[in-house]
Scaffold this active site. Structure first.
Site, PDB file in Angstrom:
ATOM      1  N   CYS A  26      52.997  16.745   2.785  1.00  0.00           N
ATOM      2  CA  CYS A  26      53.943  16.220   2.371  1.00  0.00           C
ATOM      3  C   CYS A  26      54.098  17.594   1.402  1.00  0.00           C
ATOM      4  O   CYS A  26      52.910  17.718   0.623  1.00  0.00           O
ATOM      5  CB  CYS A  26      53.952  14.937   2.158  1.00  0.00           C
ATOM      6  SG  CYS A  26      55.301  14.478   0.292  1.00  0.00           S
ATOM      7  N   ASN A  27      55.045  18.439   1.678  1.00  0.00           N
ATOM      8  CA  ASN A  27      55.590  19.568  -0.249  1.00  0.00           C
ATOM      9  C   ASN A  27      55.363  18.922  -1.515  1.00  0.00           C
ATOM     10  O   ASN A  27      54.669  19.204  -2.083  1.00  0.00           O
ATOM     11  CB  ASN A  27      56.657  19.897   0.614  1.00  0.00           C
ATOM     12  CG  ASN A  27      56.834  20.774   1.810  1.00  0.00           C
ATOM     13  OD1 ASN A  27      56.352  21.824   1.594  1.00  0.00           O
ATOM     14  ND2 ASN A  27      56.766  20.154   2.668  1.00  0.00           N
ATOM     15  N   THR A  28      56.004  17.149  -0.828  1.00  0.00           N
ATOM     16  CA  THR A  28      55.604  17.068  -2.647  1.00  0.00           C
ATOM     17  C   THR A  28      54.371  16.650  -2.658  1.00  0.00           C
ATOM     18  O   THR A  28      54.453  16.774  -4.421  1.00  0.00           O
ATOM     19  CB  THR A  28      56.851  15.841  -2.105  1.00  0.00           C
ATOM     20  OG1 THR A  28      57.722  16.504  -1.683  1.00  0.00           O
ATOM     21  CG2 THR A  28      57.072  14.584  -4.123  1.00  0.00           C
ATOM     22  N   TYR A  38      59.336  10.641  -1.748  1.00  0.00           N
ATOM     23  CA  TYR A  38      58.042  10.717  -3.398  1.00  0.00           C
ATOM     24  C   TYR A  38      58.944  11.624  -3.851  1.00  0.00           C
ATOM     25  O   TYR A  38      58.773  11.226  -4.959  1.00  0.00           O
ATOM     26  CB  TYR A  38      57.058  11.824  -2.874  1.00  0.00           C
ATOM     27  CG  TYR A  38      56.117  10.652  -1.494  1.00  0.00           C
ATOM     28  CD1 TYR A  38      56.080   8.892  -1.856  1.00  0.00           C
ATOM     29  CD2 TYR A  38      54.669  11.136  -2.131  1.00  0.00           C
ATOM     30  CE1 TYR A  38      55.015   8.424  -1.872  1.00  0.00           C
ATOM     31  CE2 TYR A  38      53.453  10.061  -1.563  1.00  0.00           C
ATOM     32  CZ  TYR A  38      53.726   8.782  -1.485  1.00  0.00           C
ATOM     33  OH  TYR A  38      52.641   8.217  -1.145  1.00  0.00           O
ATOM     34  N   GLY A  39      59.776  11.948  -3.407  1.00  0.00           N
ATOM     35  CA  GLY A  39      60.928  13.478  -4.228  1.00  0.00           C
ATOM     36  C   GLY A  39      61.421  13.070  -5.223  1.00  0.00           C
ATOM     37  O   GLY A  39      61.988  13.722  -5.867  1.00  0.00           O
ATOM     38  N   CYS A  43      60.385  20.412   2.982  1.00  0.00           N
ATOM     39  CA  CYS A  43      60.243  18.910   2.779  1.00  0.00           C
ATOM     40  C   CYS A  43      60.085  19.192   4.588  1.00  0.00           C
ATOM     41  O   CYS A  43      60.498  19.139   5.704  1.00  0.00           O
ATOM     42  CB  CYS A  43      61.724  18.208   2.632  1.00  0.00           C
ATOM     43  SG  CYS A  43      60.927  16.913   3.148  1.00  0.00           S
ATOM     44  N   THR A  44      58.604  17.694   4.569  1.00  0.00           N
ATOM     45  CA  THR A  44      58.245  17.905   6.358  1.00  0.00           C
ATOM     46  C   THR A  44      59.038  17.024   7.536  1.00  0.00           C
ATOM     47  O   THR A  44      59.009  17.241   8.112  1.00  0.00           O
ATOM     48  CB  THR A  44      56.663  17.473   6.494  1.00  0.00           C
ATOM     49  OG1 THR A  44      56.557  15.975   5.322  1.00  0.00           O
ATOM     50  CG2 THR A  44      55.950  18.816   5.912  1.00  0.00           C
TER      51      THR A  44
HETATM   52  N1  DGL Z   1      58.376  14.941   3.634  1.00  0.00           N
HETATM   53  C1  DGL Z   1      57.851  15.411   1.459  1.00  0.00           C
HETATM   54  C2  DGL Z   1      57.284  16.389   1.875  1.00  0.00           C
HETATM   55  O1  DGL Z   1      57.717  17.072   2.484  1.00  0.00           O
HETATM   56  C3  DGL Z   1      58.630  14.384   1.104  1.00  0.00           C
HETATM   57  C4  DGL Z   1      59.559  13.351   1.244  1.00  0.00           C
HETATM   58  C5  DGL Z   1      59.950  12.509  -0.245  1.00  0.00           C
HETATM   59  O2  DGL Z   1      59.685  11.248  -0.213  1.00  0.00           O
HETATM   60  O3  DGL Z   1      60.614  12.940  -1.147  1.00  0.00           O
HETATM   61  O4  DGL Z   1      58.634  16.947   0.921  1.00  0.00           O
END
Ligand code: DGL
Length: 269
Positions: free
Chosen positions: A87-89, A56-57, A197-198
């Site tokens: 997910c932080n994003t 997603y990032g 990021c998780t």
């Molecule tokens: N695990 C995700 C996060 O904490 C997103 C990573 C990604 O899909 O780029 O941001």
């Protein structure tokens, strides 16, 4: 709305109504899930990883919101009593909108653990590793503004790292080489590392090899405490004697993918 294709048509849910829906762009959110399960072992969790759409990032905020909303709609349609955006994003791009859209549902997100890192190392140098989207969006700018006067905050967008972690080989030479390229210049030059990021807790050892043996901070434990607080406040905690469980589902619906989720869940972090 139930989209069988989206869930791969598997009967993933043997949890009953009143479970906690946890999601991430992929397997990374399992690092948060582990914290949730130790904090609230009596709860039923359904983890959904959107691995078919990871990362997603690198996506724009509207696409991240649309993907997140589709997952939340589906989890709520299946009877979730609360949502954890592991997910932080997705938290940065979608949490505020989703809370507006579902005012009655507790929606807990995760954010880079900058606060505990700065409090532990006032006037220190704090490396914040996160996705490009997390570091670009307003939520992180506000967090940085709040803490950057008390420490030197060094944000680094780790483009390409999530894709390698999703492959499952957590000590691959590719991961080591990419980390050298991204953060090798900070070796022994920072006081602490925030894993924003998780996915990154799964490569903590590889990061330590490159950056040096410094303390690491991530948002998993804080998210678990926050979930307990909101469930308690709304009278939604499961009975203390209840038997909890964890189920996994993925948009990349193969036996290999679900086995990878299970393996990540069993890792000591
Ligand atoms: N695990 C995700 C996060 O904490 C997103 C990573 C990604 O899909 O780029 O941001």
């Amino acid at each position: 709305m139930f989209d069988a294709g989206f869930w791969g048509g598997r009967e993933v849910l043997r949890v009953s109504d009143g479970f906690i829906g946890v999601f991430d762009s992929g397997a990374g959110g399992i690092s948060v899930l582990k914290n949730l399960v130790s904090e609230l072992p009596q709860e039923q969790f359904l983890f959904f990883g959107d691995s078919a759409n990871a990362p997603y990032g690198d996506k724009d905020p509207t696409s991240i919101l649309l993907l997140s909303r589709r997952i939340v709609d589906t989890l709520l349609g299946k009877g979730a009593k609360a949502i954890v955006i592991a997910c932080n994003t997705a938290t940065s791009a979608a949490a505020a909108t989703l809370r507006d859209e579902y005012p009655d549902v507790p929606i807990v997100g995760v954010e880079p653990a900058l606060k505990p890192a700065v409090l532990a190392f006032p006037r220190g140098r704090i490396l914040v590793m996160a996705t490009a989207a997390t570091l670009t969006l307003e939520k992180f700018h506000r967090l940085e503004e709040q803490w950057a006067r008390q420490a030197e905050v060094i944000p680094v967008a780790c483009v390409g790292l999530v894709e390698l972690i999703e492959r499952g080989d957590l000590s691959s030479p590719e991961i080591h080489d990419l980390l050298e390229e991204l953060v090798g210049c900070y070796r022994d030059k920072v006081d602490a590392v925030v894993l924003g990021c998780t996915h990154y807790p799964f490569v903590r050892d590889a990061i330590r090899d490159v950056v040096g043996d410094v303390p690491f901070f991530d948002g998993g434990a804080g998210t678990a405490r926050q979930l307990r607080t909101v469930l308690e406040a709304r009278g939604l905690l499961a009975d203390p004697d209840a038997t909890g469980c964890v189920r996994f589902a993925s948009s990349k619906d193969t036996d290999e993918e679900l086995a990878l989720y299970q393996r990540f869940f069993e890792l000591d972090l």
